[in-house]
Design a protein around this motif. Structure first.
Motif, PDB file in Angstrom:
ATOM      1  N   ASP A   1      -9.360  -4.568   2.377  1.00 21.26           N
ATOM      2  CA  ASP A   1      -9.005  -3.938   0.745  1.00 21.26           C
ATOM      3  C   ASP A   1     -10.504  -4.113  -0.473  1.00 21.26           C
ATOM      4  OD1 ASP A   1      -6.765  -2.990   1.778  1.00 21.26           O
ATOM      5  OD2 ASP A   1      -5.390  -4.988   1.317  1.00 21.26           O
ATOM      6  N   PHE A  38       2.302   2.218  -3.232  1.00 18.49           N
ATOM      7  CA  PHE A  38       1.749   3.004  -4.813  1.00 18.49           C
ATOM      8  C   PHE A  38       1.054   4.483  -4.248  1.00 18.49           C
ATOM      9  CE2 PHE A  38       1.439  -1.244  -5.553  1.00 18.49           C
ATOM     10  CZ  PHE A  38       1.245  -1.072  -7.583  1.00 18.49           C
ATOM     11  N   LEU A  52      -1.263  -7.352  -4.348  1.00 18.92           N
ATOM     12  CA  LEU A  52      -0.705  -7.669  -4.768  1.00 18.92           C
ATOM     13  C   LEU A  52       1.336  -7.518  -4.230  1.00 18.92           C
ATOM     14  CD1 LEU A  52      -0.458  -4.908  -7.412  1.00 18.92           C
ATOM     15  CD2 LEU A  52      -1.100  -7.218  -8.229  1.00 18.92           C
ATOM     16  N   ILE A  58      -5.251  -2.655  -4.509  1.00 22.59           N
ATOM     17  CA  ILE A  58      -4.415  -3.590  -3.970  1.00 22.59           C
ATOM     18  C   ILE A  58      -2.547  -3.716  -4.036  1.00 22.59           C
ATOM     19  CG2 ILE A  58      -4.062  -2.898  -6.496  1.00 22.59           C
ATOM     20  CD1 ILE A  58      -6.850  -6.006  -5.503  1.00 22.59           C
ATOM     21  N   GLY A  59      -2.484  -3.336  -3.993  1.00 22.69           N
ATOM     22  CA  GLY A  59      -0.604  -3.026  -3.465  1.00 22.69           C
ATOM     23  C   GLY A  59      -0.242  -4.058  -2.619  1.00 22.69           C
ATOM     24  N   ILE A  85      -9.034   5.086 -10.882  1.00 27.68           N
ATOM     25  CA  ILE A  85      -7.340   3.710 -10.745  1.00 27.68           C
ATOM     26  C   ILE A  85      -5.854   3.805  -9.809  1.00 27.68           C
ATOM     27  CG2 ILE A  85      -6.490   5.281 -12.741  1.00 27.68           C
ATOM     28  CD1 ILE A  85      -6.733   1.662 -12.712  1.00 27.68           C
ATOM     29  N   PHE A  86      -6.462   5.388  -9.590  1.00 27.89           N
ATOM     30  CA  PHE A  86      -4.684   5.374  -8.550  1.00 27.89           C
ATOM     31  C   PHE A  86      -5.593   4.934  -7.195  1.00 27.89           C
ATOM     32  CE2 PHE A  86      -3.261   9.366 -11.081  1.00 27.89           C
ATOM     33  CZ  PHE A  86      -2.570   8.947 -12.274  1.00 27.89           C
ATOM     34  N   LYS A  87      -6.162   5.381  -6.909  1.00 26.67           N
ATOM     35  CA  LYS A  87      -6.686   4.419  -5.300  1.00 26.67           C
ATOM     36  C   LYS A  87      -7.200   3.131  -5.025  1.00 26.67           C
ATOM     37  CE  LYS A  87      -9.893   8.910  -4.634  1.00 26.67           C
ATOM     38  NZ  LYS A  87     -10.631   9.442  -4.006  1.00 26.67           N
ATOM     39  N   PHE A  88      -7.535   2.594  -6.693  1.00 28.22           N
ATOM     40  CA  PHE A  88      -7.262   0.853  -7.028  1.00 28.22           C
ATOM     41  C   PHE A  88      -6.131   0.266  -6.534  1.00 28.22           C
ATOM     42  CE2 PHE A  88      -7.041  -2.862 -10.011  1.00 28.22           C
ATOM     43  CZ  PHE A  88      -7.709  -3.340  -9.191  1.00 28.22           C
ATOM     44  N   LEU A  89      -5.462   1.141  -7.867  1.00 24.24           N
ATOM     45  CA  LEU A  89      -3.860   0.720  -7.045  1.00 24.24           C
ATOM     46  C   LEU A  89      -3.897   0.679  -5.930  1.00 24.24           C
ATOM     47  CD1 LEU A  89      -2.195   1.745 -10.444  1.00 24.24           C
ATOM     48  CD2 LEU A  89      -2.670  -0.306  -9.912  1.00 24.24           C
ATOM     49  N   HIS A  93       0.626  -1.412  -0.151  1.00 20.78           N
ATOM     50  CA  HIS A  93       0.235  -0.183   0.045  1.00 20.78           C
ATOM     51  C   HIS A  93       0.866   1.601  -0.107  1.00 20.78           C
ATOM     52  CE1 HIS A  93      -4.003  -2.587   0.762  1.00 20.78           C
ATOM     53  NE2 HIS A  93      -3.237  -2.661   1.764  1.00 20.78           N
TER      54      HIS A  93
END
Length: 181
Positions: A112, A28, A72, A68-69, A61-65, A25
């Protein structure tokens, strides 16, 4: 005494896996230049306090990343561990990372999966109903499997949802109890 040492070893390894998740997290968050105001790591999870204005200005998309960080990083850790030679705690670390990965995909606040789903659907009623359903299913599974740890985690998540919705959405909280009985 050895049981106590084993428990401490298990706890330390779990905290390391949790820290790996949080580093995903944080990576990102730093990439998107959001200031971290606070960081609280405990056996119940982690809470990152972000600069709200900076975070709110990010594209979805940035919040999503960011969300998901952590997942991942758990997946990358699992893949790295599977690719190296065996050592005495390898399977335990793989299982702990897999547990964190799967558990964080659940659509339960503050996990998440809840935040990712909210970014995708953005429908409070659907997400609230999924949260209730997931908590009920998780509680049934944990009771059926006689897993005290899972029961405790589920009850903690249930409690966190009560506190969250007590402050955010009192009607949802009433529906939560109505749907539970």
């Amino acid at each position: 005494f050895s049981l106590y040492i084993g428990y401490i070893k298990y706890l330390i390894l779990f905290m390391i896996c949790l820290l790996i998740h949080e580093i995903g997290h944080i990576l990102f968050i730093k990439i998107f230049n959001v200031k971290i105001l606070g960081f609280n790591l405990s056996i119940y999870g982690c809470n990152l306090k972000l600069e709200e204005k900076q975070y709110n200005s990010l594209k979805k998309i940035f919040k999503f990343l960011i969300y998901i960080g952590g997942i991942l990083f758990n997946l990358i850790t699992i893949l790295i561990l599977k690719s190296i030679n065996n050592f005495d705690i390898k399977n335990l670390l793989i299982n702990m990372n897999m547990l964190l990965l799967i558990f964080n995909l659940l659509p339960i606040y503050p996990l998440d999966g809840y935040n990712i789903l909210f970014l995708i659907i953005n429908n409070k009623n659907i997400i609230n109903n999924l949260t209730i359903l997931t908590i009920v299913i998780l509680l049934i599974i944990s009771i059926y499997s006689n897993s005290l740890g899972l029961i405790i985690i589920t009850l903690i998540l249930f409690y966190k949802n009560i506190i969250y919705y007590k402050n955010k959405d009192k009607q949802y909280l009433l529906n939560l109890f109505k749907n539970m009985v």
